[in-house]
Design a protein around this motif. Structure first.
Motif, PDB file in Angstrom:
ATOM      1  N   TYR A  82       0.579  -1.075  -0.450  1.00 18.85           N
ATOM      2  CA  TYR A  82       0.120   0.250   0.093  1.00 18.85           C
ATOM      3  C   TYR A  82       0.909   1.145   0.141  1.00 18.85           C
ATOM      4  N   ILE A  83       1.675   1.553   0.641  1.00 17.93           N
ATOM      5  CA  ILE A  83       2.611   2.487   0.865  1.00 17.93           C
ATOM      6  C   ILE A  83       3.526   2.630  -0.162  1.00 17.93           C
ATOM      7  N   LEU A  84       4.113   1.728  -0.771  1.00 14.81           N
ATOM      8  CA  LEU A  84       4.565   1.865  -2.497  1.00 14.81           C
ATOM      9  C   LEU A  84       3.919   2.200  -3.576  1.00 14.81           C
ATOM     10  N   ALA A  85       2.482   2.148  -3.623  1.00 16.08           N
ATOM     11  CA  ALA A  85       1.803   2.074  -4.374  1.00 16.08           C
ATOM     12  C   ALA A  85       1.224   3.493  -4.279  1.00 16.08           C
ATOM     13  N   ALA A  86       1.442   4.091  -2.983  1.00 14.12           N
ATOM     14  CA  ALA A  86       0.819   5.932  -2.712  1.00 14.12           C
ATOM     15  C   ALA A  86       2.502   6.511  -3.128  1.00 14.12           C
ATOM     16  N   MET A  87       3.581   5.492  -3.267  1.00  4.72           N
ATOM     17  CA  MET A  87       4.592   6.733  -3.096  1.00  4.72           C
ATOM     18  C   MET A  87       5.208   6.620  -4.324  1.00  4.72           C
ATOM     19  N   GLY A  88       5.523   4.918  -4.832  1.00  4.37           N
ATOM     20  CA  GLY A  88       6.452   5.002  -5.637  1.00  4.37           C
ATOM     21  C   GLY A  88       7.271   3.973  -6.793  1.00  4.37           C
ATOM     22  N   ASN A  89       8.477   4.340  -5.389  1.00  8.97           N
ATOM     23  CA  ASN A  89       9.965   3.188  -5.571  1.00  8.97           C
ATOM     24  C   ASN A  89      10.343   2.968  -3.954  1.00  8.97           C
ATOM     25  N   ILE A  90      10.609   1.668  -4.617  1.00  5.16           N
ATOM     26  CA  ILE A  90      10.863   0.891  -3.284  1.00  5.16           C
ATOM     27  C   ILE A  90      12.778  -0.522  -3.675  1.00  5.16           C
ATOM     28  N   VAL A  91      13.211   0.151  -2.572  1.00  7.14           N
ATOM     29  CA  VAL A  91      14.088  -0.677  -2.372  1.00  7.14           C
ATOM     30  C   VAL A  91      14.269  -1.607  -1.462  1.00  7.14           C
TER      31      VAL A  91
END
Length: 338
Positions: A82-91
């Motif tokens: 959910y946070i990725l889908a709200a913000m856009g970037n993940i490592v």
């Protein structure tokens, strides 16, 4: 009878806008909301036809919105998506503990599409709605005392299939615990980027993408859902030892005597624990926060002053910056589309 105590939500990341996920990657419990809500707008074209009322031929469906709206707990697996889908970037990297992975989520130039499944009522009936091509509109997190974190999600999509069943046998996250404030660490600084531990009673933040739906001529369902700039708001209430924090926000320094006409940028950091698994952790770091606050009010009965520090929109100080950085350690290896 539709039993509203029976509810479950599923979610998965899509490969593209038009290619829905085949099965839920995660399923989890809920604390409220309407889940998947197809919202029809019926309008009337006024025609003078010899009567003091419109004819039935004048009614038409002007638009249908595929809305998703629910509240849930901070489950360690689904919350990252959910946070990725709200913000856009993940490592994602391996964590120190074998079998665990660290996910660092920051601001990205695009946000991914999701598929949602939602069920309210009898599990043996066709009560599952599926919404596809969805983007997160808002994500909120709040906490107070030792109560579990509250998560709120709203989203919008471009298609839906109603009154179906579940696909796949994903085990719900309800039994795996969730993030809590208990034994967490809460830090704050009114005017620099090195927050220190303070007495925080409650806090909240919201990520908003301000989605806009676009429809082609002749279509009632949206053909495109587009995000705007990310708006990050934050509030936290602390019990200060003295006026130092308030003074720094209002004057810009610990010994100031006049209200500053410049924005004072501070920071905050919240570390949460997990209700069942001590190896699962969650950290939320806010940088370059333009804090604002009010001074305490009199209470004739006497009590410790609680002061709310807030910011309506956190910006970034560098090209690769992020208004908030959220780090979660869990057992999920990847959040790529299935």
């Amino acid at each position: 009878m539709i039993n509203t105590s029976i509810g479950l939500l599923g979610v998965a990341r899509q490969e593209s806008k038009t290619k829905a996920a085949p099965t839920p990657t995660f399923r989890h419990g809920l604390t409220g909301g309407g889940l998947i809500k197809p919202e029809r707008t019926v309008e009337q074209k006024n025609v003078a036809c010899g009567l003091r009322a419109n004819t039935t031929n004048g009614a038409y469906v002007s638009e249908v919105n595929m809305a998703v709206d629910f509240e849930t707990l901070a489950y360690a697996d689904s919350l990252v998506l959910y946070i990725l889908a709200a913000m856009g970037n993940i490592v994602t990297t391996s964590a120190e503990k074998p079998g665990y992975y660290k996910h660092v989520i920051t601001l990205g130039s695009e946000i991914p599409f999701l598929t949602f499944w939602g069920q309210v009522g009898n599990t043996s009936a066709a009560t599952v709605h599926k919404a596809t091509g969805c983007k997160i509109d808002t994500l909120s997190l709040s906490f107070e005392g030792n109560a579990p974190l509250d998560i709120g999600i709203t989203a919008a999509g471009i298609d839906a299939a109603l009154f179906g069943g579940w696909s796949g046998e994903t085990e719900p996250s309800c039994f795996d615990g969730y993030f809590i404030p208990t034994n967490g660490v809460f830090k704050f600084s009114p005017n620099d980027q090195t927050p220190i531990e303070v007495l925080v009673t409650k806090g909240e933040f919201e990520l908003s993408n301000s989605l806009t739906s676009y429809r082609g001529a002749g279509r009632v369902i949206a053909s495109e859902v587009a995000e705007s700039k990310l708006k990050t708001t934050v509030k936290q209430t602390i019990i200060p030892e003295d006026y130092t924090e308030i003074r720094k926000v209002l004057t810009g320094s610990e010994n100031g005597t006049t209200v500053t006409n410049k924005v004072v940028y501070g920071s905050a950091a919240w570390d949460f624990t997990h209700s069942q698994d001590p190896n699962c952790t969650m950290s939320v770091v806010f940088s370059n926060v333009p804090w604002n606050c009010e001074t305490p009010e009199i209470d004739p009965e006497g009590s410790a002053a609680e002061v709310e520090f807030s910011a309506d929109d956190i910006g970034v100080a560098a090209k690769d910056g992020s208004p908030v950085t959220i780090t979660i350690v869990n057992k999920v290896q990847t959040y790529a589309a299935a």
